[in-house]
Motif scaffolding. Sequence first.
Motif, PDB file in Angstrom:
ATOM      1  N   ALA A   1      33.416  43.942  13.282  1.00  9.78           N
ATOM      2  CA  ALA A   1      33.592  42.972  12.199  1.00  9.78           C
ATOM      3  C   ALA A   1      32.459  41.963  12.164  1.00  9.78           C
ATOM      4  O   ALA A   1      32.116  41.423  11.101  1.00  9.78           O
ATOM      5  N   ALA A   2      31.859  41.709  13.337  1.00  6.05           N
ATOM      6  CA  ALA A   2      30.785  40.714  13.430  1.00  6.05           C
ATOM      7  C   ALA A   2      29.393  41.329  13.324  1.00  6.05           C
ATOM      8  O   ALA A   2      28.402  40.603  13.235  1.00  6.05           O
ATOM      9  N   GLU A   3      29.310  42.648  13.332  1.00  6.26           N
ATOM     10  CA  GLU A   3      28.020  43.346  13.387  1.00  6.26           C
ATOM     11  C   GLU A   3      27.118  43.017  12.198  1.00  6.26           C
ATOM     12  O   GLU A   3      25.892  42.981  12.324  1.00  6.26           O
ATOM     13  N   CYS A   4      27.702  42.768  11.047  1.00  6.32           N
ATOM     14  CA  CYS A   4      26.901  42.527   9.835  1.00  6.32           C
ATOM     15  C   CYS A   4      26.394  41.091   9.745  1.00  6.32           C
ATOM     16  O   CYS A   4      25.708  40.739   8.777  1.00  6.32           O
ATOM     17  N   ALA A   5      26.700  40.248  10.732  1.00  5.08           N
ATOM     18  CA  ALA A   5      26.366  38.822  10.641  1.00  5.08           C
ATOM     19  C   ALA A   5      24.863  38.571  10.558  1.00  5.08           C
ATOM     20  O   ALA A   5      24.417  37.694   9.821  1.00  5.08           O
ATOM     21  N   VAL A   6      24.071  39.336  11.320  1.00  5.48           N
ATOM     22  CA  VAL A   6      22.620  39.151  11.272  1.00  5.48           C
ATOM     23  C   VAL A   6      22.085  39.518   9.894  1.00  5.48           C
ATOM     24  O   VAL A   6      21.214  38.827   9.340  1.00  5.48           O
ATOM     25  N   ASN A   7      22.606  40.605   9.329  1.00  3.29           N
ATOM     26  CA  ASN A   7      22.221  40.963   7.961  1.00  3.29           C
ATOM     27  C   ASN A   7      22.571  39.849   6.982  1.00  3.29           C
ATOM     28  O   ASN A   7      21.796  39.544   6.068  1.00  3.29           O
ATOM     29  N   CYS A   8      23.754  39.263   7.162  1.00  2.00           N
ATOM     30  CA  CYS A   8      24.171  38.149   6.293  1.00  2.00           C
ATOM     31  C   CYS A   8      23.175  37.006   6.382  1.00  2.00           C
ATOM     32  O   CYS A   8      22.757  36.435   5.361  1.00  2.00           O
ATOM     33  N   TYR A   9      22.799  36.656   7.593  1.00  2.00           N
ATOM     34  CA  TYR A   9      21.875  35.536   7.799  1.00  2.00           C
ATOM     35  C   TYR A   9      20.527  35.813   7.138  1.00  2.00           C
ATOM     36  O   TYR A   9      19.911  34.918   6.548  1.00  2.00           O
ATOM     37  N   ALA A  10      20.070  37.072   7.235  1.00  2.00           N
ATOM     38  CA  ALA A  10      18.795  37.442   6.609  1.00  2.00           C
ATOM     39  C   ALA A  10      18.915  37.473   5.085  1.00  2.00           C
ATOM     40  O   ALA A  10      17.994  37.046   4.368  1.00  2.00           O
ATOM     41  N   LEU A  11      20.033  37.969   4.572  1.00  2.00           N
ATOM     42  CA  LEU A  11      20.257  37.986   3.120  1.00  2.00           C
ATOM     43  C   LEU A  11      20.278  36.571   2.547  1.00  2.00           C
ATOM     44  O   LEU A  11      19.789  36.338   1.439  1.00  2.00           O
ATOM     45  N   ILE A  12      20.856  35.642   3.304  1.00  2.00           N
ATOM     46  CA  ILE A  12      20.924  34.248   2.855  1.00  2.00           C
ATOM     47  C   ILE A  12      19.528  33.692   2.619  1.00  2.00           C
ATOM     48  O   ILE A  12      19.291  32.947   1.658  1.00  2.00           O
ATOM     49  N   THR A  13      18.578  34.055   3.484  1.00  2.00           N
ATOM     50  CA  THR A  13      17.205  33.584   3.317  1.00  2.00           C
ATOM     51  C   THR A  13      16.646  34.004   1.962  1.00  2.00           C
ATOM     52  O   THR A  13      16.062  33.193   1.236  1.00  2.00           O
ATOM     53  N   GLY A  14      16.834  35.265   1.609  1.00  2.00           N
ATOM     54  CA  GLY A  14      16.369  35.736   0.309  1.00  2.00           C
ATOM     55  C   GLY A  14      17.114  35.087  -0.834  1.00  2.00           C
ATOM     56  O   GLY A  14      16.518  34.745  -1.867  1.00  2.00           O
ATOM     57  N   TYR A  15      18.419  34.905  -0.646  1.00  2.00           N
ATOM     58  CA  TYR A  15      19.244  34.308  -1.695  1.00  2.00           C
ATOM     59  C   TYR A  15      18.794  32.882  -1.998  1.00  2.00           C
ATOM     60  O   TYR A  15      18.749  32.461  -3.164  1.00  2.00           O
ATOM     61  N   ILE A  16      18.425  32.138  -0.969  1.00  2.00           N
ATOM     62  CA  ILE A  16      18.054  30.729  -1.140  1.00  2.00           C
ATOM     63  C   ILE A  16      16.600  30.577  -1.577  1.00  2.00           C
ATOM     64  O   ILE A  16      16.294  29.885  -2.549  1.00  2.00           O
ATOM     65  N   TYR A  17      15.693  31.253  -0.867  1.00  2.00           N
ATOM     66  CA  TYR A  17      14.262  31.033  -1.095  1.00  2.00           C
ATOM     67  C   TYR A  17      13.747  31.654  -2.376  1.00  2.00           C
ATOM     68  O   TYR A  17      12.676  31.275  -2.861  1.00  2.00           O
ATOM     69  N   THR A  18      14.475  32.592  -2.935  1.00  2.00           N
ATOM     70  CA  THR A  18      13.968  33.244  -4.146  1.00  2.00           C
ATOM     71  C   THR A  18      13.882  32.283  -5.323  1.00  2.00           C
ATOM     72  O   THR A  18      13.067  32.473  -6.224  1.00  2.00           O
ATOM     73  N   ASN A  19      14.702  31.228  -5.315  1.00  2.00           N
ATOM     74  CA  ASN A  19      14.670  30.234  -6.396  1.00  2.00           C
ATOM     75  C   ASN A  19      14.224  28.860  -5.902  1.00  2.00           C
ATOM     76  O   ASN A  19      14.370  27.875  -6.615  1.00  2.00           O
ATOM     77  N   ALA A  20      13.709  28.805  -4.684  1.00  2.00           N
ATOM     78  CA  ALA A  20      13.296  27.523  -4.113  1.00  2.00           C
ATOM     79  C   ALA A  20      11.776  27.406  -4.098  1.00  2.00           C
ATOM     80  O   ALA A  20      11.065  28.417  -4.117  1.00  2.00           O
ATOM     81  N   LYS A  21      11.282  26.193  -4.043  1.00  2.00           N
ATOM     82  CA  LYS A  21       9.847  25.965  -3.953  1.00  2.00           C
ATOM     83  C   LYS A  21       9.365  26.352  -2.558  1.00  2.00           C
ATOM     84  O   LYS A  21       9.914  25.910  -1.555  1.00  2.00           O
ATOM     85  N   PHE A  22       8.351  27.185  -2.519  1.00  2.00           N
ATOM     86  CA  PHE A  22       7.841  27.645  -1.226  1.00  2.00           C
ATOM     87  C   PHE A  22       7.010  26.551  -0.584  1.00  2.00           C
ATOM     88  O   PHE A  22       6.120  25.976  -1.201  1.00  2.00           O
ATOM     89  N   LYS A  23       7.303  26.266   0.697  1.00  2.00           N
ATOM     90  CA  LYS A  23       6.570  25.252   1.446  1.00  2.00           C
ATOM     91  C   LYS A  23       6.183  25.800   2.811  1.00  2.00           C
ATOM     92  O   LYS A  23       7.042  26.223   3.576  1.00  2.00           O
ATOM     93  N   TYR A  24       4.891  25.746   3.106  1.00  2.00           N
ATOM     94  CA  TYR A  24       4.439  26.186   4.426  1.00  2.00           C
ATOM     95  C   TYR A  24       4.967  25.275   5.523  1.00  2.00           C
ATOM     96  O   TYR A  24       5.119  25.698   6.678  1.00  2.00           O
ATOM     97  N   SER A  25       5.256  24.041   5.162  1.00  2.00           N
ATOM     98  CA  SER A  25       5.760  23.097   6.162  1.00  2.00           C
ATOM     99  C   SER A  25       7.115  23.538   6.718  1.00  2.00           C
ATOM    100  O   SER A  25       7.490  23.129   7.820  1.00  2.00           O
TER     101      SER A  25
END
Length: 358
Positions: A51-75
Amino acid sequence: MRDSRNLGIDLLRIVSMALIVLRHILGFGGILENVSLFSLNYGIAWLLDTAAECAVNCYALITGYIYTNAKFKYSNIVSIWLQVLFYTAGIAGLFFIFMPQSVSTKIILFSFFPVMGNHYWYFTCYFGMFFFIPFFNQLLDTCSPLLSKKLFFTIVILFSILPTIRHTDLFGAADGYSFLWLSLMYLLGGLIRRNQENIKAEKRTLLFVYLFCILSAWISKWGIQFITLGLTGTPNNGTLLLLYTSPTMLFAACTLLILFSGLKIRHMQKCILFFAPLTFGVYLIHNNNLIRENLLKNACISFACASPAVMLGIVTALTLSVFFSCSIIDLFRIYLFRLLRIPKLTQWMEQHYFVRNL
């Protein structure tokens, strides 16, 4: 602030990290390897892990979900790198003082180089992926709804379904432990975000899909082990559908992302906003190599033989204890960074160096 954030995504971030802690207690703690084959404890422990195995995938998907519409900052990567450095060097220093026999000169040296030392596979892969985010977003910007569907299914078929059928890492995704897989998760998270209005699914349907994926993977493990035990006398590990790259774990993660992103949260908003930024710190602390090898490894073996209720209760208590204690530690780290004006330093670097030169 509440209006600008998706609290469902923040909640998923918290749940995902709690599940990652759970998996590490079950795995590194020694429970999974020491429960009796096909016993009730075996079934419970592996059901929790599945049940917990997909958690890492979830965490990685969240990055794409958030950053795709966010301003990219190298900082942003500078801030994360400094956070990782704080824990790799800080924890190495503590072990050098209190458990010097567990720390070598090489460990001390590489603790100051979080990426080159490859202390955390996830951060190392994330670090490499981060610099491709502007290009990934450019790709997503050019995708029509039809092209988005083609890209989604191309990723799923080539990197999940085909390798699972062949039971071989055909295209170098390393079973999910790779820069490539995190990059693909970023793209899928971005595709889900940009096409969310076209995704029509009720919450109960999404929950059913998640449960179906988890139970399918769990039952497949039992079936594979039972059959191989009968044929060869030695049970196969049965993890075909439990890999990060397997369709069951991929669809389970995508389903949870869609489900949580659509939640309308009216209660416990302050609690979610408090814990969500601390989740990465939880990972860095409890999964540090020195802590894992000297404190966590095989620390829970005795619980594998306890009654199912006791084992379940202890695992739950340990998961919550580790999550909350690490969150408190990272909260102090945040206050320390503010005291040292590190956030202002990264902002200054963004404005005076990155914007002008990159």
